[in-house]
Design a protein around this motif. Structure first.
Motif, PDB file in Angstrom:
ATOM      1  N   ALA A  86     125.600 -66.294  -1.180  1.00 51.98           N
ATOM      2  CA  ALA A  86     125.949 -66.118   0.236  1.00 51.98           C
ATOM      3  C   ALA A  86     125.094 -67.010   1.118  1.00 51.98           C
ATOM      4  CB  ALA A  86     125.776 -64.646   0.627  1.00 51.98           C
ATOM      5  N   VAL A  87     123.796 -67.090   0.829  1.00 48.78           N
ATOM      6  CA  VAL A  87     122.902 -67.948   1.611  1.00 48.78           C
ATOM      7  C   VAL A  87     123.292 -69.418   1.439  1.00 48.78           C
ATOM      8  CG1 VAL A  87     120.511 -68.680   1.913  1.00 48.78           C
ATOM      9  CG2 VAL A  87     121.029 -66.273   1.486  1.00 48.78           C
ATOM     10  N   ALA A  88     123.634 -69.810   0.206  1.00 44.74           N
ATOM     11  CA  ALA A  88     124.020 -71.203  -0.046  1.00 44.74           C
ATOM     12  C   ALA A  88     125.283 -71.571   0.726  1.00 44.74           C
ATOM     13  CB  ALA A  88     124.227 -71.422  -1.545  1.00 44.74           C
ATOM     14  N   TRP A  89     126.298 -70.683   0.707  1.00 45.32           N
ATOM     15  CA  TRP A  89     127.522 -70.958   1.457  1.00 45.32           C
ATOM     16  C   TRP A  89     127.242 -71.034   2.951  1.00 45.32           C
ATOM     17  CZ3 TRP A  89     131.622 -73.124  -0.139  1.00 45.32           C
ATOM     18  CH2 TRP A  89     132.100 -72.922  -1.441  1.00 45.32           C
ATOM     19  N   ARG A 126     139.392 -56.065 -13.661  1.00 49.70           N
ATOM     20  CA  ARG A 126     138.594 -57.285 -13.526  1.00 49.70           C
ATOM     21  C   ARG A 126     138.884 -57.992 -12.209  1.00 49.70           C
ATOM     22  NH1 ARG A 126     138.932 -59.972 -19.641  1.00 49.70           N
ATOM     23  NH2 ARG A 126     137.747 -58.320 -20.700  1.00 49.70           N
ATOM     24  N   PHE A 127     140.165 -58.056 -11.879  1.00 46.26           N
ATOM     25  CA  PHE A 127     140.532 -58.705 -10.622  1.00 46.26           C
ATOM     26  C   PHE A 127     139.962 -57.936  -9.435  1.00 46.26           C
ATOM     27  CE2 PHE A 127     143.405 -59.131  -6.990  1.00 46.26           C
ATOM     28  CZ  PHE A 127     143.362 -60.501  -6.794  1.00 46.26           C
ATOM     29  N   GLY A 128     140.030 -56.614  -9.492  1.00 45.31           N
ATOM     30  CA  GLY A 128     139.478 -55.803  -8.418  1.00 45.31           C
ATOM     31  C   GLY A 128     137.972 -55.982  -8.277  1.00 45.31           C
ATOM     32  N   THR A 129     137.282 -56.062  -9.427  1.00 41.38           N
ATOM     33  CA  THR A 129     135.833 -56.265  -9.391  1.00 41.38           C
ATOM     34  C   THR A 129     135.484 -57.620  -8.787  1.00 41.38           C
ATOM     35  OG1 THR A 129     135.575 -54.876 -11.360  1.00 41.38           O
ATOM     36  CG2 THR A 129     133.755 -56.346 -10.795  1.00 41.38           C
ATOM     37  N   LEU A 130     136.208 -58.665  -9.220  1.00 39.47           N
ATOM     38  CA  LEU A 130     135.955 -60.001  -8.664  1.00 39.47           C
ATOM     39  C   LEU A 130     136.273 -60.058  -7.178  1.00 39.47           C
ATOM     40  CD1 LEU A 130     137.350 -62.277 -11.539  1.00 39.47           C
ATOM     41  CD2 LEU A 130     134.956 -61.863 -10.948  1.00 39.47           C
ATOM     42  N   ALA A 131     137.373 -59.401  -6.777  1.00 41.95           N
ATOM     43  CA  ALA A 131     137.745 -59.403  -5.361  1.00 41.95           C
ATOM     44  C   ALA A 131     136.691 -58.681  -4.523  1.00 41.95           C
ATOM     45  CB  ALA A 131     139.115 -58.755  -5.179  1.00 41.95           C
ATOM     46  N   ALA A 132     136.210 -57.532  -5.019  1.00 45.74           N
ATOM     47  CA  ALA A 132     135.180 -56.789  -4.281  1.00 45.74           C
ATOM     48  C   ALA A 132     133.889 -57.588  -4.178  1.00 45.74           C
ATOM     49  CB  ALA A 132     134.927 -55.448  -4.964  1.00 45.74           C
ATOM     50  N   HIS A 133     133.489 -58.253  -5.286  1.00 46.76           N
ATOM     51  CA  HIS A 133     132.277 -59.076  -5.261  1.00 46.76           C
ATOM     52  C   HIS A 133     132.432 -60.243  -4.287  1.00 46.76           C
ATOM     53  CE1 HIS A 133     129.595 -62.308  -6.752  1.00 46.76           C
ATOM     54  NE2 HIS A 133     128.741 -61.306  -6.877  1.00 46.76           N
ATOM     55  N   GLY A 134     133.600 -60.888  -4.314  1.00 46.70           N
ATOM     56  CA  GLY A 134     133.837 -61.995  -3.390  1.00 46.70           C
ATOM     57  C   GLY A 134     133.824 -61.537  -1.942  1.00 46.70           C
ATOM     58  N   LEU A 135     134.350 -60.339  -1.685  1.00 48.09           N
ATOM     59  CA  LEU A 135     134.353 -59.818  -0.316  1.00 48.09           C
ATOM     60  C   LEU A 135     132.932 -59.533   0.173  1.00 48.09           C
ATOM     61  CD1 LEU A 135     136.204 -58.939   1.993  1.00 48.09           C
ATOM     62  CD2 LEU A 135     136.216 -56.638   1.008  1.00 48.09           C
ATOM     63  N   VAL A 150     130.127 -60.988  -0.950  1.00 50.93           N
ATOM     64  CA  VAL A 150     129.468 -62.284  -0.748  1.00 50.93           C
ATOM     65  C   VAL A 150     129.919 -62.923   0.562  1.00 50.93           C
ATOM     66  CG1 VAL A 150     129.266 -64.637  -1.652  1.00 50.93           C
ATOM     67  CG2 VAL A 150     129.073 -62.699  -3.201  1.00 50.93           C
ATOM     68  N   PHE A 151     131.215 -62.828   0.838  1.00 46.50           N
ATOM     69  CA  PHE A 151     131.734 -63.421   2.074  1.00 46.50           C
ATOM     70  C   PHE A 151     131.169 -62.720   3.300  1.00 46.50           C
ATOM     71  CE2 PHE A 151     135.168 -63.615   5.319  1.00 46.50           C
ATOM     72  CZ  PHE A 151     135.059 -64.966   5.604  1.00 46.50           C
ATOM     73  N   VAL A 177     127.190 -62.936   7.926  1.00 43.91           N
ATOM     74  CA  VAL A 177     125.987 -62.414   8.581  1.00 43.91           C
ATOM     75  C   VAL A 177     124.887 -63.470   8.584  1.00 43.91           C
ATOM     76  CG1 VAL A 177     124.169 -60.678   8.439  1.00 43.91           C
ATOM     77  CG2 VAL A 177     126.543 -60.018   8.049  1.00 43.91           C
ATOM     78  N   THR A 178     124.672 -64.115   7.441  1.00 44.60           N
ATOM     79  CA  THR A 178     123.636 -65.158   7.347  1.00 44.60           C
ATOM     80  C   THR A 178     123.961 -66.329   8.254  1.00 44.60           C
ATOM     81  OG1 THR A 178     123.313 -64.523   5.020  1.00 44.60           O
ATOM     82  CG2 THR A 178     122.354 -66.612   5.741  1.00 44.60           C
TER      83      THR A 178
END
Length: 355
Positions: free
Chosen positions: A42-45, A163-172, A174-175, A180-181
């Motif tokens: 998140a900080v890198a993005w 798996r898709f739900g986990t990736l989507a939640a993680h991406g959300l 991070v976004f 915020v950053t």
């Protein structure tokens, strides 16, 4: 035995103190990075986006000169970036939901009656009989008892969904932390940039500060080369989809733009659209989409993108390509922007070495 001179002991003591302080600082920095390891993407993005838009913030700060207005600017830019990222996904999701009923109906029909052989198979220039035989053996019969349909109704779909739900939640997540950053970075304003340059100059000297500026230019040029060129390719090919009669041309153009941000990935989308046109009997339009897509991608990948990226960083095309592809392979999508920055460091160090 001769005693040590106190004048010699004092410099040695200070030297040991500096070494101990350096080790302590490095250990504390590594510990802090380990604590926030899950938030580093998140900080890198946020840093990539902030570096790209920093000249705009600097002009706004110079024009207004008010911390309150800078905060408003940070809120506006952060909100705009959030909408630019979220709206395409909402558009694609809404389009998929609107057609899910048609897909379910088609799937039930395929289960009961099979998938009829399309007309284009008989008109293939070669391999027509082999394709027709395979189709009749695997797809033309009812699919209810096929292994593929059993797997589709089994635990495979549940596993993929989780798996898709986990990736989507993680991406959300991070976004959200990225926004915020990014807001905090923009709110700090040019004062943060000055402090970073001052700290870099103090730690590594004038060459270190110059190197940091060159790396920022590399990130900014890479964003321009990838994002701007990708949006341009998506817009041009979206017009081609619309003219040729491909359904959902706007959504497909958006997917093409996203794919075009990755080097040499746009052909996957427009070749798929051309294949759909070919299956519908529109052979001329299919060939036209492929030819137009190849021309657009060739010009963008070999002329426009290297000029935007290499021109701002003075990198050769080969290093630009190695930086983008190698960075993506090593660091993921964020590596598309980190790779050229590292290649810039390599180029600067080499120039200083041979000077």
């Amino acid at each position: 035995m001769a005693e040590e001179n106190p004048a010699d002991i004092e410099p040695n003591h200070r030297k040991l103190q500096r070494i101990a302080s350096t080790v302590l600082y490095a250990a504390l920095v590594l510990l802090a990075l380990w604590v926030m390891r899950d938030f580093i993407p998140a900080v890198a993005w946020a840093m990539v986006i902030a570096i790209t838009l920093w000249p705009l913030l600097a002009r706004f700060e110079a024009f207004c000169g008010s911390h309150f207005r800078t905060t408003l600017f940070a809120i506006a830019v952060t909100t705009a970036i959030g909408l630019l990222v979220v709206l395409p996904f909402v558009l694609v999701f809404a389009q998929a939901v609107s057609e899910i009923h048609e897909f379910i109906a088609w799937l039930r029909t395929a289960e009961a009656n099979g998938i009829p052989e399309p007309d284009f198979v008989a008109h293939l220039p070669f391999g027509s009989s082999q394709v027709a035989t395979w189709w009749q053996d695997n797809l033309a019969l009812p699919l209810q008892g096929s292994p593929a349909m059993k797997a589709l109704h089994g635990g495979t779909v549940v596993t993929l969904g989780r798996r898709f739900g986990t990736l989507a939640a993680h991406g959300l997540v991070v976004f959200a932390f990225t926004l915020v950053t990014l807001f905090v970075i923009f709110q700090a304003g040019p004062q943060l940039s000055g402090n970073l340059l001052k700290g870099t100059r103090r730690a590594f000297g004038p060459h270190g500060a110059l190197l940091a500026v060159r790396m920022a230019a590399a990130v900014r040029g890479t964003v321009s080369g990838l994002v701007v060129v990708g949006l341009g390719e998506g817009a041009l090919l979206g017009v081609a989809y619309l003219v040729s009669g491909v359904p959902h041309a706007a959504v497909l153009g958006l997917l093409t733009a996203i794919a075009a941000m990755l080097p040499f990935c746009a052909p996957l989308v427009f070749c798929g659209a051309a294949l759909w046109l070919f299956t519908q009997g529109a052979t001329v339009w299919a060939i036209g989409v492929v030819v137009f897509g190849v021309v657009v991608v060739f010009i963008a990948e070999h002329f426009v993108r290297p000029i935007l990226i290499g021109g701002s960083t003075r990198l050769p095309f080969l290093l630009v390509l190695f930086g983008i592809l190698g960075g993506a392979q090593t660091f993921g999508f964020i590596g598309l922007f980190i790779g050229p920055a590292l290649m810039t460091v390599l180029t600067v160090l080499w120039s200083e070495w041979v000077r």
